[in-house]
Design a protein around this motif. Structure first.
Motif, PDB file in Angstrom:
ATOM      1  N   LYS A 158       0.888  -1.162   0.000  1.00 60.12           N
ATOM      2  CA  LYS A 158       0.000   0.000   0.000  1.00 60.12           C
ATOM      3  C   LYS A 158       0.921   1.204   0.000  1.00 60.12           C
ATOM      4  N   ASP A 159       0.798   2.063  -1.004  1.00 57.19           N
ATOM      5  CA  ASP A 159       1.601   3.278  -0.993  1.00 57.19           C
ATOM      6  C   ASP A 159       0.704   4.479  -1.223  1.00 57.19           C
ATOM      7  N   GLY A 160       0.873   5.453  -0.336  1.00 58.28           N
ATOM      8  CA  GLY A 160       0.063   6.657  -0.394  1.00 58.28           C
ATOM      9  C   GLY A 160       0.949   7.890  -0.524  1.00 58.28           C
ATOM     10  N   TYR A 161       0.354   8.950  -1.034  1.00 56.04           N
ATOM     11  CA  TYR A 161       1.110  10.171  -1.326  1.00 56.04           C
ATOM     12  C   TYR A 161       0.273  11.377  -0.942  1.00 56.04           C
ATOM     13  N   SER A 162       0.856  12.273  -0.132  1.00 51.56           N
ATOM     14  CA  SER A 162       0.095  13.448   0.295  1.00 51.56           C
ATOM     15  C   SER A 162       0.591  14.693  -0.406  1.00 51.56           C
ATOM     16  N   PHE A 163      -0.345  15.595  -0.676  1.00 44.57           N
ATOM     17  CA  PHE A 163      -0.056  16.865  -1.347  1.00 44.57           C
ATOM     18  C   PHE A 163      -0.646  17.992  -0.509  1.00 44.57           C
ATOM     19  N   ASP A 164       0.204  18.904  -0.077  1.00 48.34           N
ATOM     20  CA  ASP A 164      -0.248  20.005   0.781  1.00 48.34           C
ATOM     21  C   ASP A 164       0.416  21.298   0.345  1.00 48.34           C
ATOM     22  N   LEU A 165      -0.234  22.398   0.761  1.00 50.02           N
ATOM     23  CA  LEU A 165       0.286  23.706   0.369  1.00 50.02           C
ATOM     24  C   LEU A 165       1.518  24.092   1.172  1.00 50.02           C
ATOM     25  N   ASP A 166       1.500  23.768   2.472  1.00 51.45           N
ATOM     26  CA  ASP A 166       2.631  24.212   3.292  1.00 51.45           C
ATOM     27  C   ASP A 166       3.062  23.100   4.246  1.00 51.45           C
ATOM     28  N   ARG A 167       4.107  23.398   4.976  1.00 52.58           N
ATOM     29  CA  ARG A 167       4.721  22.416   5.846  1.00 52.58           C
ATOM     30  C   ARG A 167       3.766  21.950   6.950  1.00 52.58           C
ATOM     31  N   ASP A 168       3.059  22.892   7.575  1.00 49.06           N
ATOM     32  CA  ASP A 168       2.162  22.515   8.677  1.00 49.06           C
ATOM     33  C   ASP A 168       1.099  21.531   8.216  1.00 49.06           C
ATOM     34  N   SER A 169       0.550  21.822   7.072  1.00 51.00           N
ATOM     35  CA  SER A 169      -0.478  20.952   6.525  1.00 51.00           C
ATOM     36  C   SER A 169       0.129  19.582   6.161  1.00 51.00           C
ATOM     37  N   ALA A 170       1.354  19.596   5.657  1.00 49.91           N
ATOM     38  CA  ALA A 170       2.034  18.332   5.312  1.00 49.91           C
ATOM     39  C   ALA A 170       2.313  17.505   6.569  1.00 49.91           C
ATOM     40  N   ILE A 171       2.660  18.185   7.663  1.00 51.47           N
ATOM     41  CA  ILE A 171       2.908  17.465   8.923  1.00 51.47           C
ATOM     42  C   ILE A 171       1.603  16.840   9.428  1.00 51.47           C
ATOM     43  N   HIS A 172       0.509  17.535   9.208  1.00 55.14           N
ATOM     44  CA  HIS A 172      -0.791  16.968   9.586  1.00 55.14           C
ATOM     45  C   HIS A 172      -1.059  15.688   8.780  1.00 55.14           C
ATOM     46  N   ALA A 173      -0.747  15.724   7.501  1.00 60.24           N
ATOM     47  CA  ALA A 173      -0.904  14.514   6.668  1.00 60.24           C
ATOM     48  C   ALA A 173      -0.017  13.387   7.201  1.00 60.24           C
ATOM     49  N   PHE A 174       1.201  13.747   7.556  1.00 63.36           N
ATOM     50  CA  PHE A 174       2.143  12.768   8.119  1.00 63.36           C
ATOM     51  C   PHE A 174       1.560  12.151   9.390  1.00 63.36           C
ATOM     52  N   ASN A 175       1.028  13.019  10.261  1.00 63.20           N
ATOM     53  CA  ASN A 175       0.466  12.537  11.525  1.00 63.20           C
ATOM     54  C   ASN A 175      -0.761  11.653  11.314  1.00 63.20           C
ATOM     55  N   ARG A 176      -1.573  11.988  10.309  1.00 64.74           N
ATOM     56  CA  ARG A 176      -2.723  11.113  10.007  1.00 64.74           C
ATOM     57  C   ARG A 176      -2.234   9.716   9.688  1.00 64.74           C
ATOM     58  N   HIS A 177      -1.106   9.661   8.972  1.00 69.08           N
ATOM     59  CA  HIS A 177      -0.572   8.339   8.612  1.00 69.08           C
ATOM     60  C   HIS A 177      -0.040   7.604   9.831  1.00 69.08           C
ATOM     61  N   VAL A 178       0.656   8.310  10.703  1.00 70.65           N
ATOM     62  CA  VAL A 178       1.165   7.636  11.908  1.00 70.65           C
ATOM     63  C   VAL A 178      -0.001   6.962  12.633  1.00 70.65           C
ATOM     64  N   VAL A 179      -1.061   7.730  12.863  1.00 68.79           N
ATOM     65  CA  VAL A 179      -2.159   7.211  13.682  1.00 68.79           C
ATOM     66  C   VAL A 179      -2.956   6.144  12.927  1.00 68.79           C
ATOM     67  N   SER A 180      -3.194   6.354  11.645  1.00 76.40           N
ATOM     68  CA  SER A 180      -3.945   5.328  10.898  1.00 76.40           C
ATOM     69  C   SER A 180      -3.123   4.032  10.803  1.00 76.40           C
ATOM     70  N   TYR A 181      -1.810   4.148  10.762  1.00 69.05           N
ATOM     71  CA  TYR A 181      -0.982   2.932  10.733  1.00 69.05           C
ATOM     72  C   TYR A 181      -1.035   2.220  12.088  1.00 69.05           C
ATOM     73  N   LEU A 182      -0.980   2.997  13.164  1.00 71.04           N
ATOM     74  CA  LEU A 182      -1.072   2.369  14.492  1.00 71.04           C
ATOM     75  C   LEU A 182      -2.368   1.574  14.600  1.00 71.04           C
ATOM     76  N   ARG A 183      -3.442   2.188  14.147  1.00 70.60           N
ATOM     77  CA  ARG A 183      -4.742   1.524  14.212  1.00 70.60           C
ATOM     78  C   ARG A 183      -4.775   0.284  13.316  1.00 70.60           C
ATOM     79  N   THR A 184      -4.224   0.402  12.120  1.00 68.71           N
ATOM     80  CA  THR A 184      -4.188  -0.733  11.192  1.00 68.71           C
ATOM     81  C   THR A 184      -3.467  -1.914  11.826  1.00 68.71           C
ATOM     82  N   PHE A 185      -2.289  -1.660  12.370  1.00 62.28           N
ATOM     83  CA  PHE A 185      -1.514  -2.776  12.939  1.00 62.28           C
ATOM     84  C   PHE A 185      -2.217  -3.344  14.172  1.00 62.28           C
ATOM     85  N   GLU A 186      -2.841  -2.478  14.955  1.00 67.42           N
ATOM     86  CA  GLU A 186      -3.592  -2.996  16.111  1.00 67.42           C
ATOM     87  C   GLU A 186      -4.735  -3.892  15.669  1.00 67.42           C
ATOM     88  N   ARG A 187      -5.449  -3.480  14.634  1.00 65.72           N
ATOM     89  CA  ARG A 187      -6.552  -4.327  14.150  1.00 65.72           C
ATOM     90  C   ARG A 187      -6.053  -5.667  13.643  1.00 65.72           C
TER      91      ARG A 187
END
Ligand code: ATP
Ligand code: MG
Ligand code: MG
Ligand code: MG
Length: 439
Positions: A158-187
């Motif tokens: 599974k490979d995903g790619y995020s596109f954001d206007l600025d760094r803060d928004s990109a970090i939010h995308a990064f954080n969404r992935h951290v948490v969604s991955y934690l949940r995926t592995f827990e499930r």
């Protein structure tokens, strides 16, 4: 599924070429078959598990707001020349020439292709942010394919790619992935720890690998035990809540956890002695924030609110879907075979008919089989004319969470036997109660 109608080519002998338990068990349980080095066919049982993992990955990505799509396996070399990676990638890339003498390749990853799709479709910051992903076969001509599907040459990612206007928004995308991955592995029933990884030439804190602790892992890992004790559990996560997500990410990334590639002995020394863990791990996911590494050379720009064209901020996020099958078995087995977590089991229940051909036993099995189907439980009914020992061995090997054993002696008392694969505990109960226990 009736076993007599299924395709389950179980091996009696332990294949000599398999060095680790997950590879041995996948071959013995008839889940995969090698077609050439590091390239496998997924036989029906293995394919079922692969699809179940993939389904969980899809669900969790979409909960995080990420959009599914599908890109091809074969790509044009031209895009990779634009990013500068065509030469840099080296012999791991399988290069192909088509009949018109065009340079093609079998994709090892998709940053270039998705950046090309993005730049032709999006031109304004108003259309951001976007995260697109797919689950697709990759090819990497690994120098030493081994451990079965854990280090294949062809593998599902599974490979995903995020596109954001600025760094803060990109970090939010990064954080969404951290948490969604934690949940995926827990499930999936796995304990996967995010570990700081080398971000390469980009620098910064923004690359994490997710590692499952296992003796057969290829990476040496060093961690503070407290991070392995964290769990999301059933808390609800609002993926739009930037601060809440950052809080979770901070919680999971504050304790020391690194692989040999980034290990810092001095920092590790500061971890209290009783919490220091040195172990081995399997890399099951890897996420990067890399800013404009691809968007700048490939000219993927958007117009910002001031009307200025700026290269888009990107990240990429991978999960080794096929590697996870092996990692799950490394974490869930005993000397008889696989012990699937409920969430990915190929069948929820296996029925063993102790006396095939006995009218009462056959009828009871048919009723159970129909009742389980009605209750929505996928069942493998061993209806072969085989001795009990062989049927038990097959069920233990393929590792369904529950086994229901049906025989004339129990039926005379109105009971069947329900056995947990994980604990080995058995109870006698009526067929109806057995169904409601597992449904
Ligand atoms: P490794 O260090 O194991 O070679 P990688 O760092 O090269 O993996 P990434 O480019 O980070 O891999 O790819 C994302 C994910 O794809 C990895 O975390 C891993 O789970 C999976 N993966 C990578 N290579 C393979 C392979 N040869 N076989 C199966 N899965 C793989
Ligand atoms: Mg690699
Ligand atoms: Mg790696
Ligand atoms: Mg990696």
């Amino acid at each position: 599924m009736r076993l007599t109608r299924y395709f389950l080519p179980v091996l009696k002998e332990t294949p000599a070429e398999a060095q680790i338990v997950s590879h041995r068990l996948m071959l013995r349980a008839g889940m995969i078959r090698q077609s050439s080095a590091g390239i496998y066919s997924w036989l029906p049982l293995g394919f079922k598990v692969l699809r179940r993992i993939e389904q969980i990955v899809h669900e969790e990505q979409q909960k995080a707001g990420h959009i599914p799509m599908l890109m091809p396996t074969i790509q044009s070399a031209d895009l990779w020349r634009e990013s500068g990676r065509y030469d840099a990638y080296g012999p791991e890339m399988l290069r192909i020439r088509d009949r018109h003498d065009r340079d093609m390749l079998f994709g090892p990853t998709n940053e270039e292709l998705i950046t090309d799709i993005f730049r032709t479709a999006v031109s304004s910051y108003r259309e951001l942010p976007k995260t697109l992903y797919h689950v697709q076969w990759k090819f990497r001509d690994e120098i030493r394919p081994r451990f079965g599907v854990m280090r294949g040459r062809e593998f599902l990612m599974k490979d995903g790619y995020s596109f954001d206007l600025d760094r803060d928004s990109a970090i939010h995308a990064f954080n969404r992935h951290v948490v969604s991955y934690l949940r995926t592995f827990e499930r999936l029933g796995l304990k996967a720890v995010p570990m700081r990884a080398d971000a390469g030439p980009i620098g910064g804190d923004y690359s994490y690998e997710f590692l499952v602790l296992a003796e057969t892992g290829e990476s040496e890992v060093f961690l503070d035990r407290s991070v392995a004790d964290l769990a999301l559990g059933d808390r609800t996560v609002d993926f739009d809540d930037t601060a809440a997500l950052q809080g979770l990410v901070d919680q999971w990334t504050a304790p020391y956890a690194r692989t040999d590639e980034t290990h810092d002995a001095a920092l590790f020394d500061a971890v209290p002695e009783d919490r220091k863990v040195t172990a081995r791990g399997i890399e099951v996911g890897h996420i990067f924030y890399f800013g404009t590494k691809y968007s700048a050379p490939m000219n993927a720009v958007v117009t910002n609110a001031e009307g200025v064209q700026v290269p888009v901020e990107m990240g990429s996020y991978g999960i080794g879907v096929s590697r996870l099958v092996g990692a799950l078995i490394e974490a869930n087995h005993d000397d008889k075979g696989i012990i699937w977590p409920e969430s990915v089991a190929p069948f929820g229940v296996g029925i063993v008919n102790l006396k095939q051909g006995d009218a009462a036993a056959d009828a009871a099995c048919e009723d159970l089989y129909a009742g389980l189907a009605k209750a929505g439980v996928e069942t493998l009914y061993d209806d072969r004319d085989e001795r009990a020992g062989a049927k038990f061995a097959t069920m233990d090997l393929i590792g369904c969470p529950w086994r229901i054993t049906v025989g004339p002696r129990g039926l005379a008392k109105g009971v069947v036997e329900l056995t947990s694969r994980r604990t080995g505990e058995s109870v006698e109960l009526s067929p109806e109660d057995a169904i409601s226990r597992v449904a």
